[in-house]
Scaffold this active site. Sequence first.
Site, PDB file in Angstrom:
ATOM      1  N   HIS A 121       5.159   5.330   1.985  1.00  0.00           N
ATOM      2  CA  HIS A 121       5.109   6.599   2.638  1.00  0.00           C
ATOM      3  C   HIS A 121       6.554   6.093   3.868  1.00  0.00           C
ATOM      4  O   HIS A 121       6.963   7.001   4.799  1.00  0.00           O
ATOM      5  CB  HIS A 121       4.529   6.958   3.811  1.00  0.00           C
ATOM      6  CG  HIS A 121       3.101   7.216   2.579  1.00  0.00           C
ATOM      7  ND1 HIS A 121       2.887   7.734   1.450  1.00  0.00           N
ATOM      8  CD2 HIS A 121       2.227   7.273   2.991  1.00  0.00           C
ATOM      9  CE1 HIS A 121       2.255   8.661   0.793  1.00  0.00           C
ATOM     10  NE2 HIS A 121       1.838   8.541   1.641  1.00  0.00           N
ATOM     11  N   CYS A 167      -7.206  -3.144   3.423  1.00  0.00           N
ATOM     12  CA  CYS A 167      -7.015  -1.173   3.183  1.00  0.00           C
ATOM     13  C   CYS A 167      -7.163  -0.185   2.091  1.00  0.00           C
ATOM     14  O   CYS A 167      -8.524   0.477   1.596  1.00  0.00           O
ATOM     15  CB  CYS A 167      -5.081  -0.721   3.563  1.00  0.00           C
ATOM     16  SG  CYS A 167      -5.311   0.517   3.492  1.00  0.00           S
ATOM     17  N   HIS A 195       0.623  -3.745   5.841  1.00  0.00           N
ATOM     18  CA  HIS A 195      -0.818  -4.235   7.252  1.00  0.00           C
ATOM     19  C   HIS A 195      -2.212  -4.601   5.571  1.00  0.00           C
ATOM     20  O   HIS A 195      -3.455  -4.946   6.437  1.00  0.00           O
ATOM     21  CB  HIS A 195      -1.081  -2.456   7.662  1.00  0.00           C
ATOM     22  CG  HIS A 195      -0.981  -1.647   6.218  1.00  0.00           C
ATOM     23  ND1 HIS A 195      -0.100  -0.808   5.681  1.00  0.00           N
ATOM     24  CD2 HIS A 195      -2.540  -1.080   5.490  1.00  0.00           C
ATOM     25  CE1 HIS A 195      -0.463  -0.289   4.927  1.00  0.00           C
ATOM     26  NE2 HIS A 195      -1.981  -0.862   4.481  1.00  0.00           N
ATOM     27  N   CYS A 233       0.736  -1.307  -0.114  1.00  0.00           N
ATOM     28  CA  CYS A 233       0.337  -0.065  -0.144  1.00  0.00           C
ATOM     29  C   CYS A 233       1.053   1.650   0.204  1.00  0.00           C
ATOM     30  O   CYS A 233       1.575   1.402   0.336  1.00  0.00           O
ATOM     31  CB  CYS A 233      -1.072   0.220   1.411  1.00  0.00           C
ATOM     32  SG  CYS A 233      -1.907   1.677   1.963  1.00  0.00           S
ATOM     33  N   SER A 238       0.461   3.600   1.683  1.00  0.00           N
ATOM     34  CA  SER A 238       0.751   3.834   2.929  1.00  0.00           C
ATOM     35  C   SER A 238       2.370   3.008   3.601  1.00  0.00           C
ATOM     36  O   SER A 238       2.908   3.512   4.284  1.00  0.00           O
ATOM     37  CB  SER A 238      -0.158   3.396   4.115  1.00  0.00           C
ATOM     38  OG  SER A 238      -1.445   4.017   3.955  1.00  0.00           O
TER      39      SER A 238
HETATM   40  N1  APR Z   1      -0.826  15.304  -8.271  1.00  0.00           N
HETATM   41  C1  APR Z   1      -1.042  13.886  -8.224  1.00  0.00           C
HETATM   42  N2  APR Z   1      -0.832  13.161  -8.261  1.00  0.00           N
HETATM   43  C2  APR Z   1       0.407  12.350  -7.718  1.00  0.00           C
HETATM   44  C3  APR Z   1       0.719  13.055  -7.229  1.00  0.00           C
HETATM   45  C4  APR Z   1       0.756  14.804  -7.671  1.00  0.00           C
HETATM   46  N3  APR Z   1       1.092  15.448  -6.598  1.00  0.00           N
HETATM   47  N4  APR Z   1       1.838  12.749  -6.271  1.00  0.00           N
HETATM   48  C5  APR Z   1       1.860  11.201  -6.431  1.00  0.00           C
HETATM   49  N5  APR Z   1       0.847  11.321  -7.425  1.00  0.00           N
HETATM   50  C6  APR Z   1       0.157   9.862  -8.088  1.00  0.00           C
HETATM   51  C7  APR Z   1       0.639   8.929  -7.960  1.00  0.00           C
HETATM   52  O1  APR Z   1       1.256   9.253  -9.382  1.00  0.00           O
HETATM   53  C8  APR Z   1      -0.049   7.419  -8.042  1.00  0.00           C
HETATM   54  O2  APR Z   1      -0.532   7.466  -8.855  1.00  0.00           O
HETATM   55  O3  APR Z   1      -1.026   9.494  -6.230  1.00  0.00           O
HETATM   56  C9  APR Z   1      -1.345   8.047  -7.117  1.00  0.00           C
HETATM   57  C10 APR Z   1      -1.102   7.180  -5.086  1.00  0.00           C
HETATM   58  O4  APR Z   1      -1.402   5.734  -5.519  1.00  0.00           O
HETATM   59  P1  APR Z   1       0.121   4.901  -4.788  1.00  0.00           P
HETATM   60  O5  APR Z   1       1.088   5.024  -4.961  1.00  0.00           O
HETATM   61  O6  APR Z   1      -0.542   3.425  -5.631  1.00  0.00           O
HETATM   62  O7  APR Z   1      -1.113   5.021  -3.311  1.00  0.00           O
HETATM   63  P2  APR Z   1      -2.237   4.774  -2.599  1.00  0.00           P
HETATM   64  O8  APR Z   1      -1.846   2.796  -1.899  1.00  0.00           O
HETATM   65  O9  APR Z   1      -3.398   4.469  -3.704  1.00  0.00           O
HETATM   66  O10 APR Z   1      -2.072   5.415  -1.553  1.00  0.00           O
HETATM   67  C11 APR Z   1      -2.687   6.385  -1.961  1.00  0.00           C
HETATM   68  O11 APR Z   1      -4.426   6.917   0.179  1.00  0.00           O
HETATM   69  O12 APR Z   1      -4.942   5.134   2.293  1.00  0.00           O
HETATM   70  C12 APR Z   1      -3.147   6.629   1.417  1.00  0.00           C
HETATM   71  O13 APR Z   1      -1.251   6.883   2.975  1.00  0.00           O
HETATM   72  C13 APR Z   1      -1.859   6.138   1.234  1.00  0.00           C
HETATM   73  O14 APR Z   1      -1.167   8.378   1.494  1.00  0.00           O
HETATM   74  C14 APR Z   1      -1.364   7.610   0.849  1.00  0.00           C
HETATM   75  C15 APR Z   1      -2.882   7.579  -0.464  1.00  0.00           C
HETATM   76 ZN    ZN Z   2      -3.350   1.013   3.127  1.00  0.00          ZN
END
Ligand code: APR
Ligand code: ZN
Length: 375
Positions: free
Chosen positions: A52, A175, A68, A47, A49
Amino acid sequence: METAGKVITCRAAIAWTSNAPLSIEEVEVDPPKAGEVRIKIISSGICGSDDHITEGKTKTPLPAILGHEGAGIVESIGEGVSSVKPGDKVITSAVPQCRECDSCLHAKGNCCLKEDVFSPVGLMLDGTSRFTCRGRKLHNFFGTSTFTEYTVMHEISVVKIDDAAPLEKVCIIACGFPTGYGAAVNVAQVTPGSTCVVFGLGGVGSAVVLGCRAAGAARIIGIDINEGKFARAKALGVTDCLNPQNFKKPIQEVVVEMTGFGADFTFEAIGTIETMVAALESCNLSYGVCVVTGLSPTGSQLSFDPTKLLSGRILKGCLLGEYKTRDQIPLLVDDYMKKKIDMDPLITHRLPFIKINEGFELLRSGKCIRCVLLF
Ligand code: APR
Ligand code: ZN
Ligand code: ZN
């Protein structure tokens, strides 16, 4: 099971520090103490998170076993555990449901006060750890730790699911899927014919899109800086895709122009302060609803002109889509098995657990929506 009551030696991916690949090593997993459950992990999603943490943006005590979003089978239980038994299929939940605290007793509250997400301690509820590697105790993560062949969790975070559930898939119902889907259907309560905007088209954002579509949204605008996400997003139901980097003005101004007066519902599924403000300003000034699902960097402060709310906008956050986890996650699994919800397109990659670092690379490169590790 013959391992009950004994220490299990198995493989786990250890985060010794942030900004380094995870290290696959042998760990000793202690038997569960009172109120605890030892689980054989069968699958785990990676995920945003988790990433991060590996990138050091969000802090948790290290060294730790991250992960998780898991699904597995109960191996053994500690004294007093009554909601699961060895052999049961379960999902690991970062949000517990103790059924005793103020949040759990409230009709809507789902942020159980026994959570270890917001100021993580990384230990079992009795303040000790069940993981040891090379003589050193390891922390757990979000009360779950799924990047290991065996984990120990408190019963309040263990969700019993249907015996026939496909464990190699339902891990994402731990999640990513409920976080996004619930943000649309439970929290925003998207209305038929509405216009929605989803910031971030990763695992969580894609689940938001599925929720908006299920609720009958007429237009779904997807925003991401990685245009590689656009084809899959359109297949899920996004009607317009925008890359903020292609515009000279802030993306919220673009959205307001596109929609006339701002969207009915906006969702933040990235986890940066800038995109949270952009999502807020993209919704209609009078009746718009903005829901934040992204986990922000440790210590961040959100800042915006408060008159943005005075005009009537609603800014709301939610944890795991406001589902009461032990009660409601099993129902989502049932709906998936009855084909009422189709989350299969969110799982774009599968890898053996030992290739976990490749999985993180896939997530960072934006090539996957969800990569599921199989144990
Ligand atoms: N502007 C637009 N899109 C962005 C930016 C930005 N500044 N920065 C990152 N992204 C996009 C990435 O390209 C990616 O497609 O945001 C998306 C994030 O997706 P994932 O990395 O797959 O993360 P995900 O598991 O979806 O979680 C996203 O939700 O629950 C929370 O903690 C988790 O903060 C996280 C968020
Ligand atoms: Zn998660
Ligand atoms: Zn509780």
